[in-house]
Design a protein around this motif. Structure first.
Motif, mmCIF file in Angstrom:
data_model
loop_
_atom_site.group_PDB
_atom_site.id
_atom_site.type_symbol
_atom_site.label_atom_id
_atom_site.label_comp_id
_atom_site.label_asym_id
_atom_site.label_seq_id
_atom_site.Cartn_x
_atom_site.Cartn_y
_atom_site.Cartn_z
ATOM 1 N N LEU A 152 -30.354 10.122 3.267
ATOM 2 C CA LEU A 152 -31.238 9.004 3.654
ATOM 3 C C LEU A 152 -30.446 7.739 3.988
ATOM 4 O O LEU A 152 -31.023 6.694 4.263
ATOM 5 C CB LEU A 152 -32.216 8.696 2.513
ATOM 6 N N GLY A 153 -29.110 7.828 3.906
ATOM 7 C CA GLY A 153 -28.294 6.679 4.308
ATOM 8 C C GLY A 153 -27.768 5.840 3.157
ATOM 9 O O GLY A 153 -27.136 4.809 3.368
ATOM 10 N N TYR A 154 -27.995 6.275 1.917
ATOM 11 C CA TYR A 154 -27.476 5.507 0.781
ATOM 12 C C TYR A 154 -25.974 5.697 0.675
ATOM 13 O O TYR A 154 -25.481 6.830 0.763
ATOM 14 C CB TYR A 154 -28.134 5.964 -0.532
ATOM 15 N N ARG A 155 -25.234 4.593 0.453
ATOM 16 C CA ARG A 155 -23.786 4.688 0.270
ATOM 17 C C ARG A 155 -23.347 4.031 -1.037
ATOM 18 O O ARG A 155 -22.157 3.832 -1.281
ATOM 19 C CB ARG A 155 -23.053 4.056 1.479
ATOM 20 N N THR A 156 -24.320 3.677 -1.859
ATOM 21 C CA THR A 156 -24.035 3.234 -3.226
ATOM 22 C C THR A 156 -25.015 3.935 -4.157
ATOM 23 O O THR A 156 -26.221 3.941 -3.891
ATOM 24 C CB THR A 156 -24.236 1.718 -3.396
ATOM 25 N N ILE A 197 -40.120 -8.774 8.114
ATOM 26 C CA ILE A 197 -39.736 -10.160 7.831
ATOM 27 C C ILE A 197 -38.477 -10.553 8.610
ATOM 28 O O ILE A 197 -37.841 -11.569 8.313
ATOM 29 C CB ILE A 197 -39.548 -10.424 6.309
ATOM 30 N N GLY A 198 -38.103 -9.700 9.569
ATOM 31 C CA GLY A 198 -36.997 -10.071 10.461
ATOM 32 C C GLY A 198 -35.608 -9.716 9.950
ATOM 33 O O GLY A 198 -34.613 -10.266 10.417
ATOM 34 N N TYR A 199 -35.547 -8.786 8.991
ATOM 35 C CA TYR A 199 -34.251 -8.339 8.463
ATOM 36 C C TYR A 199 -34.108 -6.851 8.731
ATOM 37 O O TYR A 199 -35.078 -6.179 9.082
ATOM 38 C CB TYR A 199 -34.170 -8.591 6.948
ATOM 39 N N GLU A 200 -32.872 -6.315 8.533
ATOM 40 C CA GLU A 200 -32.723 -4.870 8.671
ATOM 41 C C GLU A 200 -31.901 -4.306 7.524
ATOM 42 O O GLU A 200 -30.966 -4.949 7.018
ATOM 43 C CB GLU A 200 -32.089 -4.502 10.018
ATOM 44 N N ILE A 201 -32.264 -3.082 7.143
ATOM 45 C CA ILE A 201 -31.499 -2.399 6.103
ATOM 46 C C ILE A 201 -30.250 -1.805 6.723
ATOM 47 O O ILE A 201 -30.324 -1.179 7.779
ATOM 48 C CB ILE A 201 -32.360 -1.299 5.447
ATOM 49 N N VAL A 202 -29.103 -2.044 6.096
ATOM 50 C CA VAL A 202 -27.880 -1.453 6.615
ATOM 51 C C VAL A 202 -27.358 -0.442 5.598
ATOM 52 O O VAL A 202 -27.643 -0.549 4.409
ATOM 53 C CB VAL A 202 -26.796 -2.515 6.920
ATOM 54 N N THR A 203 -26.601 0.537 6.100
ATOM 55 C CA THR A 203 -26.230 1.630 5.201
ATOM 56 C C THR A 203 -24.762 1.611 4.782
ATOM 57 O O THR A 203 -24.316 2.549 4.155
ATOM 58 C CB THR A 203 -26.569 3.001 5.836
ATOM 59 N N ASP A 204 -24.008 0.534 5.094
ATOM 60 C CA ASP A 204 -22.633 0.587 4.573
ATOM 61 C C ASP A 204 -22.596 0.251 3.084
ATOM 62 O O ASP A 204 -23.602 -0.153 2.506
ATOM 63 C CB ASP A 204 -21.647 -0.253 5.410
ATOM 64 N N ARG A 205 -21.435 0.453 2.475
ATOM 65 C CA ARG A 205 -21.312 0.315 1.021
ATOM 66 C C ARG A 205 -21.725 -1.058 0.518
ATOM 67 O O ARG A 205 -22.230 -1.200 -0.587
ATOM 68 C CB ARG A 205 -19.854 0.540 0.592
ATOM 69 N N GLY A 206 -21.482 -2.058 1.334
ATOM 70 C CA GLY A 206 -21.876 -3.396 0.932
ATOM 71 C C GLY A 206 -21.103 -3.904 -0.267
ATOM 72 O O GLY A 206 -21.684 -4.284 -1.290
ATOM 73 N N ASP A 207 -19.759 -3.877 -0.168
ATOM 74 C CA ASP A 207 -18.952 -4.421 -1.254
ATOM 75 C C ASP A 207 -18.993 -5.939 -1.240
ATOM 76 O O ASP A 207 -19.241 -6.562 -0.209
ATOM 77 C CB ASP A 207 -17.497 -3.949 -1.093
ATOM 78 N N TYR A 208 -18.705 -6.509 -2.387
ATOM 79 C CA TYR A 208 -18.596 -7.963 -2.516
ATOM 80 C C TYR A 208 -17.401 -8.444 -1.699
ATOM 81 O O TYR A 208 -16.345 -7.821 -1.698
ATOM 82 C CB TYR A 208 -18.375 -8.323 -3.990
ATOM 83 N N ARG A 209 -17.570 -9.522 -0.986
ATOM 84 C CA ARG A 209 -16.454 -10.124 -0.262
ATOM 85 C C ARG A 209 -16.465 -11.627 -0.480
ATOM 86 O O ARG A 209 -17.527 -12.237 -0.574
ATOM 87 C CB ARG A 209 -16.594 -9.859 1.247
ATOM 88 N N GLU A 210 -15.274 -12.209 -0.531
ATOM 89 C CA GLU A 210 -15.164 -13.670 -0.554
ATOM 90 C C GLU A 210 -15.233 -14.133 0.886
ATOM 91 O O GLU A 210 -14.553 -13.570 1.736
ATOM 92 C CB GLU A 210 -13.809 -14.101 -1.151
ATOM 93 N N PHE A 211 -16.035 -15.114 1.145
ATOM 94 C CA PHE A 211 -16.111 -15.600 2.529
ATOM 95 C C PHE A 211 -15.242 -16.829 2.711
ATOM 96 O O PHE A 211 -14.994 -17.555 1.771
ATOM 97 C CB PHE A 211 -17.557 -15.912 2.911
#
Ligand code: 5AD
Ligand code: FES
Length: 348
Positions: A100-104, A334-348
């Motif tokens: 289903l696209g889960y990566r975590t 609501i104008g957003y989209e679900i993304v399927t990458d791991r979504g790790d924490y990053r410092e911006f």
């Protein structure tokens, strides 16, 4: 004084004095709340775009040695029907999730001695071997430093451990005296040091709460610099001492999500199940207040009703992994989209 200057300060400096945070919590009205939430959503979009990260929650054991006064799976609840998932059941959840696209995958459970380090490491290694492109998040409560270390070595990437409250007198109202706030906060420090992306958090409006405690919590979290922050309203559970207590409010929860976002711009902040439980559009509202993660349930449908942390917990329909499409549609609405990458924490 007015709320706006404090909101602007949070936006510019990502911080404010404890008294200012308290003032804000006390004086936010409909208009200033809307302003705060919009500012937080804007901040989230600036960092993450209109992207919402997905985590698949696998509630693999509801045995627990603790007796937290608020929790439906506390040891003392004789009405709880206890279960443990086997390794192959857990792998089955991951397989379905992966497709289903889960990566975590988030392995969450009570504090269950059956799942010792050896068994946990076997589970973690199996998931990482089968799905090397996925992140494994653990949510198993307080364990030893050694345990956190070996599980991290086995491949676990992240760990969620809500402190619930960092205010000692409040912690004591929510937990039996065998449990210690000191150890809980120590665990959070150790988890960070061990190299986990670490998540903390609390229940909003848990019995004994005060605005001042919430202001102190925001300061504690700011200082901890966690990678993830999960909050949701307290919801009474019928088989606990808090059965007759009032639940936490949606408005206060959304305002706190927004303040946390402005104060911790890089943090991964979920629109939690609890906020979706007290309001059918609660998760969408949390996203529009700065949240950027959703954590649908991947547990087998047959056990979901047994992982009842609080009454009426979302467990069917949209919450079901089978309904990924509905969730996608909700988020898109609501104008957003679900993304399927791991979504790790990053410092911006
Ligand atoms: N209401 C809301 N949240 C709860 N949790 C546990 N019991 C309740 C309740 N009655 C939350 C706690 C815990 C997380 C897994 O679920 O914050 O850390
Ligand atoms: Fe299980 Fe609180 S009841 S950790």
């Amino acid at each position: 004084m007015d709320c706006r200057p404090i909101i602007e300060k949070l936006r510019k400096e990502q911080d404010a004095q404890m008294e200012e945070l308290r003032y804000l919590l006390e004086h936010l009205d409909e208009e200033s709340s809307a302003y705060l939430r919009a500012a937080a959503a804007e901040e989230a979009v600036r960092h993450f775009g209109r992207k919402i990260y997905l985590r698949g929650l696998i509630e693999f054991t509801n045995y627990c040695k603790n007796d937290c006064l608020y929790c439906g799976i506390r040891r003392g609840n004789q009405n709880a029907v206890r279960y443990r998932l086997t390794l192959s059941q857990i792998m089955e959840c991951c397989k379905m999730g992966y497709e289903l696209g889960y990566r975590t995958f988030v392995l969450q459970g009570g504090e269950d001695a059956y799942f010792n380090d050896e068994r946990m490491c076997e589970i973690i290694r199996s998931i990482k071997k089968e799905y090397p492109d996925c992140a494994v998040t653990l949510s198993l409560g307080e364990r030893s430093e050694e345990s956190y270390r070996v599980m991290h070595k086995a491949g676990a990437d992240r760990y969620l451990l809500r402190e619930e409250t960092s205010v000692p007198e409040h912690y004591a109202m929510l937990h039996p005296k065998q449990m210690s706030l000191e150890n809980r906060l120590h665990c959070l420090e150790i988890l960070k040091e061990t190299g986990y992306q670490t998540g903390c958090g609390f229940m909003v409006g848990s019995p004994g709460w005060q605005l001042e405690y919430l202001a102190r919590e925001l300061c504690y979290i700011k200082k901890l610099r966690p990678h993830m922050i999960g909050i949701g309203p307290f919801i009474p559970h019928k088989d606990t001492v808090f059965a007759k207590e009032t639940g936490g409010s949606l408005d206060l929860t959304l305002n706190l999500v927004a303040m946390l976002r402005l104060m911790n711009p890089n943090a991964m902040i979920p629109a939690t199940t609890a906020v979706g439980t007290i309001d059918p559009r609660g998760r969408e509202k949390a996203i529009l207040s700065g949240a950027n993660v959703v954590m649908p349930n991947l547990s087998p449908v047959s056990v979901r009703k047994n992982y009842m942390l609080y009454d009426n917990k979302l467990c069917t329909g949209d919450e079901a992994a089978e309904c990924r499409k509905c969730l996608d549609a909700r988020i898109r609405s609501i104008g957003y989209e679900i993304v399927t990458d791991r979504g790790d924490y990053r410092e911006f």
